[in-house]
Enzyme design. Structure first.
Site, PDB file in Angstrom:
ATOM      1  N   HIS A 185       0.822  -1.215   0.000  1.00 39.90           N
ATOM      2  CA  HIS A 185       0.000   0.000   0.000  1.00 39.90           C
ATOM      3  C   HIS A 185       0.854   1.261   0.000  1.00 39.90           C
ATOM      4  O   HIS A 185       0.433   2.317  -0.463  1.00 39.90           O
ATOM      5  CB  HIS A 185      -0.905   0.050   1.240  1.00 39.90           C
ATOM      6  CG  HIS A 185      -1.654  -1.209   1.479  1.00 39.90           C
ATOM      7  ND1 HIS A 185      -2.570  -1.705   0.576  1.00 39.90           N
ATOM      8  CD2 HIS A 185      -1.605  -2.104   2.495  1.00 39.90           C
ATOM      9  CE1 HIS A 185      -3.069  -2.840   1.048  1.00 39.90           C
ATOM     10  NE2 HIS A 185      -2.498  -3.107   2.204  1.00 39.90           N
ATOM     11  N   HIS A 228       5.861   6.824   6.520  1.00 42.32           N
ATOM     12  CA  HIS A 228       5.517   6.336   5.180  1.00 42.32           C
ATOM     13  C   HIS A 228       4.988   7.493   4.344  1.00 42.32           C
ATOM     14  O   HIS A 228       4.796   8.594   4.859  1.00 42.32           O
ATOM     15  CB  HIS A 228       4.477   5.200   5.281  1.00 42.32           C
ATOM     16  CG  HIS A 228       3.186   5.670   5.883  1.00 42.32           C
ATOM     17  ND1 HIS A 228       2.908   5.559   7.227  1.00 42.32           N
ATOM     18  CD2 HIS A 228       2.107   6.302   5.338  1.00 42.32           C
ATOM     19  CE1 HIS A 228       1.720   6.083   7.472  1.00 42.32           C
ATOM     20  NE2 HIS A 228       1.212   6.550   6.341  1.00 42.32           N
ATOM     21  N   HIS A 243       2.398   8.912   0.915  1.00 38.84           N
ATOM     22  CA  HIS A 243       1.269   8.764  -0.007  1.00 38.84           C
ATOM     23  C   HIS A 243       1.618   9.674  -1.186  1.00 38.84           C
ATOM     24  O   HIS A 243       2.118  10.776  -0.978  1.00 38.84           O
ATOM     25  CB  HIS A 243      -0.033   9.230   0.642  1.00 38.84           C
ATOM     26  CG  HIS A 243      -0.366   8.488   1.909  1.00 38.84           C
ATOM     27  ND1 HIS A 243      -1.177   7.379   1.925  1.00 38.84           N
ATOM     28  CD2 HIS A 243       0.036   8.681   3.188  1.00 38.84           C
ATOM     29  CE1 HIS A 243      -1.269   6.923   3.177  1.00 38.84           C
ATOM     30  NE2 HIS A 243      -0.535   7.701   3.968  1.00 38.84           N
ATOM     31  N   GLU A 279      -2.953  13.371   0.922  1.00 40.48           N
ATOM     32  CA  GLU A 279      -4.245  12.933   1.444  1.00 40.48           C
ATOM     33  C   GLU A 279      -4.991  14.150   1.965  1.00 40.48           C
ATOM     34  O   GLU A 279      -6.112  14.419   1.563  1.00 40.48           O
ATOM     35  CB  GLU A 279      -4.024  11.900   2.552  1.00 40.48           C
ATOM     36  CG  GLU A 279      -3.319  10.657   2.029  1.00 40.48           C
ATOM     37  CD  GLU A 279      -3.731   9.414   2.759  1.00 40.48           C
ATOM     38  OE1 GLU A 279      -3.413   9.299   3.954  1.00 40.48           O
ATOM     39  OE2 GLU A 279      -4.386   8.555   2.125  1.00 40.48           O
ATOM     40  N   HIS A 336       3.773  10.810   6.439  1.00 42.99           N
ATOM     41  CA  HIS A 336       3.134  10.561   7.733  1.00 42.99           C
ATOM     42  C   HIS A 336       4.124   9.911   8.683  1.00 42.99           C
ATOM     43  O   HIS A 336       4.736   8.907   8.328  1.00 42.99           O
ATOM     44  CB  HIS A 336       1.934   9.618   7.576  1.00 42.99           C
ATOM     45  CG  HIS A 336       0.764  10.266   6.900  1.00 42.99           C
ATOM     46  ND1 HIS A 336      -0.228   9.538   6.296  1.00 42.99           N
ATOM     47  CD2 HIS A 336       0.440  11.583   6.756  1.00 42.99           C
ATOM     48  CE1 HIS A 336      -1.125  10.388   5.803  1.00 42.99           C
ATOM     49  NE2 HIS A 336      -0.732  11.632   6.056  1.00 42.99           N
ATOM     50  N   THR A 372      -6.059   6.629   7.660  1.00 41.82           N
ATOM     51  CA  THR A 372      -6.559   6.882   6.303  1.00 41.82           C
ATOM     52  C   THR A 372      -6.610   5.598   5.481  1.00 41.82           C
ATOM     53  O   THR A 372      -6.869   5.633   4.278  1.00 41.82           O
ATOM     54  CB  THR A 372      -5.688   7.917   5.574  1.00 41.82           C
ATOM     55  OG1 THR A 372      -4.377   7.363   5.380  1.00 41.82           O
ATOM     56  CG2 THR A 372      -5.582   9.214   6.369  1.00 41.82           C
TER      57      THR A 372
HETATM   58  O1  1SD Z   1      -1.679   4.094   6.026  1.00 40.37           O
HETATM   59  C1  1SD Z   1      -1.148   3.921   7.299  1.00 40.37           C
HETATM   60  C2  1SD Z   1      -1.013   2.432   7.565  1.00 40.37           C
HETATM   61  O2  1SD Z   1      -0.083   1.864   6.668  1.00 40.37           O
HETATM   62  C3  1SD Z   1      -0.556   2.198   8.951  1.00 40.37           C
HETATM   63  O3  1SD Z   1       0.746   2.697   9.080  1.00 40.37           O
HETATM   64  C4  1SD Z   1      -1.477   2.908   9.879  1.00 40.37           C
HETATM   65  C5  1SD Z   1      -0.995   2.766  11.312  1.00 40.37           C
HETATM   66  O4  1SD Z   1      -1.087   1.444  11.706  1.00 40.37           O
HETATM   67  O5  1SD Z   1      -1.526   4.296   9.583  1.00 40.37           O
HETATM   68  C6  1SD Z   1      -2.033   4.573   8.326  1.00 40.37           C
HETATM   69  S1  1SD Z   1      -2.102   6.338   8.183  1.00 40.37           S
HETATM   70  O6  1SD Z   1      -3.368   6.801   8.731  1.00 40.37           O
HETATM   71  O7  1SD Z   1      -0.942   6.915   8.851  1.00 40.37           O
HETATM   72  N1  1SD Z   1      -2.083   6.737   6.657  1.00 40.37           N
HETATM   73 ZN    ZN Z   2      -0.461   7.589   5.934  1.00 38.77          ZN
END
Ligand code: 1SD
Ligand code: ZN
Length: 264
Positions: free
Chosen positions: A67, A94, A96, A106, A119, A204
């Site tokens: 993802h 990570h 997006h 986002e 993020h 998200t």
């Molecule tokens: O998309 C991430 C997801 O991969 C995971 O890291 C989660 C936390 O367990 O967070 C979401 S996010 O809301 O930081 N996009």
């Molecule tokens: Zn994220």
């Protein structure tokens, strides 16, 4: 992988049908950050204390989870202040991003999307782990940063971005050699961290748990076009049919939630 991991970005309508999903809840993320006049200044939104952000990240592992590209590490880094109430420990960061520079973030600001968003996921240290914290109302604090395309290579993202060629699916874990490529979390962030937006929201991604105190910073991060292209050159899965692009969820309704700002 567990069935809970079998979701994708092309069929977001089905996210709410997953077991335990809160994706059609009323406090979802991301959101469009409204124009300044519609946000509310809060004097409680003092600067954060960043602890352990100045050390060289230890054992950074870059992972393609199907993802996103996620980076984990073993050093302690945490945040407090910023009206969080508690100390939250950094678990991973990570990204997006979009298929082109017109989209990818986002959160949006007054309707504007950025090419990418970073993020940094933190969990409340009153819980022993991210897994334990993820479904608790006061469990998570995520820091979000818009990434804009800039004219020069951002060397602070170099170690992560250069690792991307090694995290195609199938070879999903790659350890960055920090002797050759040391980096610090602080250096990934913008200089100015006092100005930010705050609201209560969710993860998200499925199952969109409404357990996140969101902070989106006003100051932008920059990556070169080449660096953004490297993100776009990763594949979602080992069939290598779809490049990992447009791994973003669009803004969700505010439903009367307030967005607070630390500056006016
Ligand atoms: O998309 C991430 C997801 O991969 C995971 O890291 C989660 C936390 O367990 O967070 C979401 S996010 O809301 O930081 N996009
Ligand atoms: Zn994220």
């Amino acid at each position: 992988e567990a069935a809970a991991d079998k979701w994708n970005y092309t069929d977001q309508a089905s996210w709410s049908k997953m077991t335990g999903s809160q994706c059609s809840g009323t406090s979802q993320s991301p959101i469009n950050l409204p124009p300044m006049v519609e946000m509310e200044y809060s004097k409680n939104l003092k600067p954060f204390q960043f602890s352990g952000y100045e050390v060289v990240v230890t054992d950074p592992v870059v992972h393609n989870n199907g993802h996103t590209i996620q980076v984990g590490f073993t050093n302690d880094a945490s945040i407090s202040g910023g009206d969080l109430g508690q100390t939250f420990k950094a678990a991973q960061f990570h990204f997006h991003w979009g298929s082109d520079n017109t989209k990818g973030s986002e959160h949006t600001y007054n309707g504007k999307s950025y090419p990418a968003e970073l993020h940094i996921v933190h969990y409340n240290t009153k819980y022993p782990s991210l897994t334990e914290a993820v479904d608790k109302v006061d469990g998570l604090a995520v820091l979000g940063f818009f990434i804009e395309v800039g004219p020069i290579h951002n060397c602070n993202f170099g170690p992560v971005v250069d690792a991307l060629t090694n995290v195609q699916p199938g070879v999903s874990q790659y350890s960055i050699n920090t002797t050759a490529n040391p980096f610090k979390l602080r250096h990934v962030l913008p200089m100015q961290l006092t100005d930010y937006y705050r609201y209560m929201g969710s993860l998200t991604t499925p199952t969109c748990l409404e357990t996140v105190k969101w902070t989106v910073f006003r100051d932008l991060l920059y990556m070169s076009e080449e660096q953004l292209q490297k993100l776009r050159s990763v594949y979602f899965d080992s069939s290598k049919t779809m490049q990992m692009v447009d791994n973003w969820r669009p803004p969700q309704p505010l439903n009367g939630r307030k967005v607070y700002i630390s500056f006016d």
